[in-house]
Design a protein around this motif. Structure first.
Motif, PDB file in Angstrom:
ATOM      1  N   ALA A   1       0.835  -1.206   0.000  1.00 15.24           N
ATOM      2  CA  ALA A   1       0.000   0.000   0.000  1.00 15.24           C
ATOM      3  C   ALA A   1       0.867   1.252   0.000  1.00 15.24           C
ATOM      4  O   ALA A   1       0.594   2.206  -0.742  1.00 15.24           O
ATOM      5  CB  ALA A   1      -0.931  -0.009   1.205  1.00 15.24           C
ATOM      6  N   ARG A   2       1.916   1.261   0.811  1.00 16.77           N
ATOM      7  CA  ARG A   2       2.812   2.422   0.848  1.00 16.77           C
ATOM      8  C   ARG A   2       3.613   2.545  -0.448  1.00 16.77           C
ATOM      9  O   ARG A   2       3.840   3.649  -0.949  1.00 16.77           O
ATOM     10  CB  ARG A   2       3.728   2.327   2.067  1.00 16.77           C
ATOM     11  CG  ARG A   2       2.939   2.482   3.358  1.00 16.77           C
ATOM     12  CD  ARG A   2       3.770   2.552   4.635  1.00 16.77           C
ATOM     13  NE  ARG A   2       5.194   2.500   4.503  1.00 16.77           N
ATOM     14  CZ  ARG A   2       5.980   1.588   5.111  1.00 16.77           C
ATOM     15  NH1 ARG A   2       5.452   0.667   5.894  1.00 16.77           N
ATOM     16  NH2 ARG A   2       7.280   1.623   4.954  1.00 16.77           N
ATOM     17  N   ALA A   3       4.032   1.405  -1.005  1.00 15.83           N
ATOM     18  CA  ALA A   3       4.773   1.412  -2.273  1.00 15.83           C
ATOM     19  C   ALA A   3       3.898   1.939  -3.402  1.00 15.83           C
ATOM     20  O   ALA A   3       4.358   2.686  -4.263  1.00 15.83           O
ATOM     21  CB  ALA A   3       5.274   0.011  -2.596  1.00 15.83           C
ATOM     22  N   ALA A   4       2.622   1.580  -3.389  1.00 13.65           N
ATOM     23  CA  ALA A   4       1.685   2.040  -4.417  1.00 13.65           C
ATOM     24  C   ALA A   4       1.511   3.550  -4.377  1.00 13.65           C
ATOM     25  O   ALA A   4       1.223   4.179  -5.394  1.00 13.65           O
ATOM     26  CB  ALA A   4       0.336   1.354  -4.241  1.00 13.65           C
ATOM     27  N   GLN A   5       1.715   4.138  -3.197  1.00 16.06           N
ATOM     28  CA  GLN A   5       1.610   5.595  -3.053  1.00 16.06           C
ATOM     29  C   GLN A   5       2.918   6.294  -3.399  1.00 16.06           C
ATOM     30  O   GLN A   5       3.012   7.510  -3.273  1.00 16.06           O
ATOM     31  CB  GLN A   5       1.187   5.935  -1.624  1.00 16.06           C
ATOM     32  CG  GLN A   5      -0.196   5.457  -1.295  1.00 16.06           C
ATOM     33  CD  GLN A   5      -0.549   5.655   0.174  1.00 16.06           C
ATOM     34  OE1 GLN A   5       0.301   5.958   1.004  1.00 16.06           O
ATOM     35  NE2 GLN A   5      -1.815   5.467   0.489  1.00 16.06           N
ATOM     36  N   GLY A   6       3.922   5.512  -3.817  1.00 15.68           N
ATOM     37  CA  GLY A   6       5.179   6.100  -4.266  1.00 15.68           C
ATOM     38  C   GLY A   6       6.270   6.175  -3.221  1.00 15.68           C
ATOM     39  O   GLY A   6       7.284   6.828  -3.442  1.00 15.68           O
ATOM     40  N   ASP A   7       6.104   5.514  -2.088  1.00 19.18           N
ATOM     41  CA  ASP A   7       7.114   5.522  -1.027  1.00 19.18           C
ATOM     42  C   ASP A   7       8.300   4.659  -1.461  1.00 19.18           C
ATOM     43  O   ASP A   7       8.193   3.435  -1.511  1.00 19.18           O
ATOM     44  CB  ASP A   7       6.495   4.975   0.264  1.00 19.18           C
ATOM     45  CG  ASP A   7       7.460   4.939   1.427  1.00 19.18           C
ATOM     46  OD1 ASP A   7       8.688   4.994   1.228  1.00 19.18           O
ATOM     47  OD2 ASP A   7       6.974   4.842   2.577  1.00 19.18           O
TER      48      ASP A   7
END
Length: 69
Positions: free
Chosen positions: A9-15
């Motif tokens: 979820a965090r990776a999908a937000q560009g983290d």
């Protein structure tokens, strides 16, 4: 939500830190699958291609199955 799903979820937000952590957590499994499908030299390219396609697609992951699937 499990650790991998949280990272996704965090990776999908560009983290970028979450993207790197997600890759570290799943790389051994992806590598084993790719080596099973092809020889070691081809597997390196397959692993890279897997992540090049999977990371942008994370935004559409609905969590109806395991992230490892």
């Amino acid at each position: 939500m499990g650790q991998l799903e949280d990272l996704a979820a965090r990776a999908a937000q560009g983290d970028p830190a979450a993207q790197a952590a997600l890759i570290r957590e799943t790389q051994a499994d992806v590598w084993r699958l790719c080596v099973h499908l092809a020889d070691r030299q081809v597997a390196e390219d397959l692993v890279q291609e897997t992540y090049l396609r999977a990371l942008p697609a994370l935004a559409g992951f609905e969590g109806r199955s395991s992230l490892r699937t």
